[in-house]
Design a protein around this motif. Structure first.
Motif, mmCIF file in Angstrom:
data_model
loop_
_atom_site.group_PDB
_atom_site.id
_atom_site.type_symbol
_atom_site.label_atom_id
_atom_site.label_comp_id
_atom_site.label_asym_id
_atom_site.label_seq_id
_atom_site.Cartn_x
_atom_site.Cartn_y
_atom_site.Cartn_z
ATOM 1 N N PRO A 1 0.793 -1.241 0.000
ATOM 2 C CA PRO A 1 0.000 0.000 0.000
ATOM 3 C C PRO A 1 0.825 1.290 0.000
ATOM 4 C CG PRO A 1 -0.838 -1.529 1.645
ATOM 5 C CD PRO A 1 0.477 -2.074 1.168
ATOM 6 N N VAL A 2 2.090 1.208 0.395
ATOM 7 C CA VAL A 2 2.875 2.438 0.558
ATOM 8 C C VAL A 2 4.157 2.469 -0.270
ATOM 9 C CG1 VAL A 2 1.986 2.876 2.877
ATOM 10 C CG2 VAL A 2 4.093 1.542 2.593
ATOM 11 N N ALA A 3 4.415 1.436 -1.067
ATOM 12 C CA ALA A 3 5.686 1.367 -1.788
ATOM 13 C C ALA A 3 5.473 0.827 -3.197
ATOM 14 C CB ALA A 3 6.669 0.470 -1.040
ATOM 15 N N THR A 4 6.444 1.110 -4.052
ATOM 16 C CA THR A 4 6.498 0.504 -5.369
ATOM 17 C C THR A 4 7.292 -0.781 -5.238
ATOM 18 O OG1 THR A 4 6.424 2.645 -6.457
ATOM 19 C CG2 THR A 4 7.313 0.807 -7.739
ATOM 20 N N LEU A 5 6.687 -1.901 -5.596
ATOM 21 C CA LEU A 5 7.347 -3.190 -5.482
ATOM 22 C C LEU A 5 7.978 -3.557 -6.815
ATOM 23 C CD1 LEU A 5 4.577 -5.063 -3.484
ATOM 24 C CD2 LEU A 5 6.511 -3.749 -2.602
ATOM 25 N N THR A 6 9.205 -4.030 -6.759
ATOM 26 C CA THR A 6 9.945 -4.350 -7.971
ATOM 27 C C THR A 6 10.961 -5.440 -7.665
ATOM 28 O OG1 THR A 6 11.143 -3.351 -9.823
ATOM 29 C CG2 THR A 6 11.698 -2.543 -7.622
ATOM 30 N N THR A 7 11.910 -5.646 -8.567
ATOM 31 C CA THR A 7 12.977 -6.632 -8.364
ATOM 32 C C THR A 7 14.320 -5.923 -8.280
ATOM 33 O OG1 THR A 7 13.394 -6.923 -10.730
ATOM 34 C CG2 THR A 7 11.704 -8.350 -9.722
ATOM 35 N N THR A 8 15.303 -6.636 -7.794
ATOM 36 C CA THR A 8 16.656 -6.092 -7.724
ATOM 37 C C THR A 8 17.176 -5.766 -9.115
ATOM 38 O OG1 THR A 8 17.081 -7.377 -5.727
ATOM 39 C CG2 THR A 8 19.001 -6.561 -6.907
ATOM 40 N N ASP A 9 16.927 -6.656 -10.083
ATOM 41 C CA ASP A 9 17.386 -6.406 -11.456
ATOM 42 C C ASP A 9 16.794 -5.117 -12.023
ATOM 43 O OD1 ASP A 9 19.026 -8.632 -11.555
ATOM 44 O OD2 ASP A 9 17.505 -9.901 -12.509
ATOM 45 N N GLU A 10 15.522 -4.871 -11.741
ATOM 46 C CA GLU A 10 14.884 -3.644 -12.230
ATOM 47 C C GLU A 10 15.516 -2.414 -11.586
ATOM 48 O OE1 GLU A 10 12.404 -1.185 -14.425
ATOM 49 O OE2 GLU A 10 12.767 -3.333 -14.682
ATOM 50 N N VAL A 11 15.777 -2.452 -10.310
ATOM 51 C CA VAL A 11 16.415 -1.319 -9.631
ATOM 52 C C VAL A 11 17.808 -1.072 -10.209
ATOM 53 C CG1 VAL A 11 17.366 -0.493 -7.429
ATOM 54 C CG2 VAL A 11 15.121 -1.597 -7.479
ATOM 55 N N LEU A 12 18.596 -2.119 -10.345
ATOM 56 C CA LEU A 12 19.947 -1.961 -10.884
ATOM 57 C C LEU A 12 19.922 -1.473 -12.323
ATOM 58 C CD1 LEU A 12 21.655 -5.130 -9.368
ATOM 59 C CD2 LEU A 12 21.887 -2.743 -8.623
ATOM 60 N N GLY A 13 18.975 -1.964 -13.104
ATOM 61 C CA GLY A 13 18.857 -1.507 -14.483
ATOM 62 C C GLY A 13 18.533 -0.031 -14.568
ATOM 63 N N ARG A 14 17.647 0.431 -13.720
ATOM 64 C CA ARG A 14 17.289 1.854 -13.736
ATOM 65 C C ARG A 14 18.430 2.722 -13.208
ATOM 66 N NH1 ARG A 14 11.627 3.344 -14.602
ATOM 67 N NH2 ARG A 14 10.606 1.414 -15.186
ATOM 68 N N LEU A 15 19.160 2.221 -12.236
ATOM 69 C CA LEU A 15 20.313 2.976 -11.745
ATOM 70 C C LEU A 15 21.367 3.093 -12.836
ATOM 71 C CD1 LEU A 15 20.703 1.600 -8.127
ATOM 72 C CD2 LEU A 15 20.009 3.916 -8.791
ATOM 73 N N GLY A 16 21.566 2.017 -13.571
ATOM 74 C CA GLY A 16 22.523 2.048 -14.684
ATOM 75 C C GLY A 16 22.115 3.046 -15.749
ATOM 76 N N ARG A 17 20.839 3.098 -16.091
ATOM 77 C CA ARG A 17 20.344 4.066 -17.081
ATOM 78 C C ARG A 17 20.491 5.488 -16.572
ATOM 79 N NH1 ARG A 17 16.287 0.047 -18.212
ATOM 80 N NH2 ARG A 17 14.863 1.018 -16.729
ATOM 81 N N ALA A 18 20.263 5.689 -15.289
ATOM 82 C CA ALA A 18 20.376 7.046 -14.723
ATOM 83 C C ALA A 18 21.808 7.543 -14.806
ATOM 84 C CB ALA A 18 19.878 7.048 -13.277
ATOM 85 N N ARG A 19 22.754 6.671 -14.632
ATOM 86 C CA ARG A 19 24.164 7.079 -14.693
ATOM 87 C C ARG A 19 24.582 7.457 -16.106
ATOM 88 N NH1 ARG A 19 26.118 2.263 -10.945
ATOM 89 N NH2 ARG A 19 25.537 3.185 -8.962
ATOM 90 N N ARG A 20 23.977 6.829 -17.116
ATOM 91 C CA ARG A 20 24.322 7.120 -18.507
ATOM 92 C C ARG A 20 23.677 8.406 -19.008
ATOM 93 N NH1 ARG A 20 23.686 1.029 -19.608
ATOM 94 N NH2 ARG A 20 21.563 1.562 -19.126
#
Length: 52
Positions: A32-51
């Motif tokens: 109810p209070v968070a976005t649920l995802t996977t570790t791979d999705e978080v790491l993938g988005r962090l990688g895109r943010a750095r680029r």
């Protein structure tokens, strides 16, 4: 949440005791209070943010 922050929880990176507690905690407390995802999705988005 009340301050406008977005909480992201990689559900494949948490554990609880006993084992059946974890899915219940995710479903009833975190969903109810968070976005649920996977570790791979978080790491993938962090990688895109750095680029960007």
């Amino acid at each position: 949440m009340n301050l406008g922050h977005t909480v992201v929880v990689p559900t494949d990176a948490i554990a609880g005791v006993p084992d059946d507690y974890t899915p219940a905690m995710i479903r009833h407390t975190l969903a109810p209070v968070a976005t649920l995802t996977t570790t791979d999705e978080v790491l993938g988005r962090l990688g895109r943010a750095r680029r960007d």
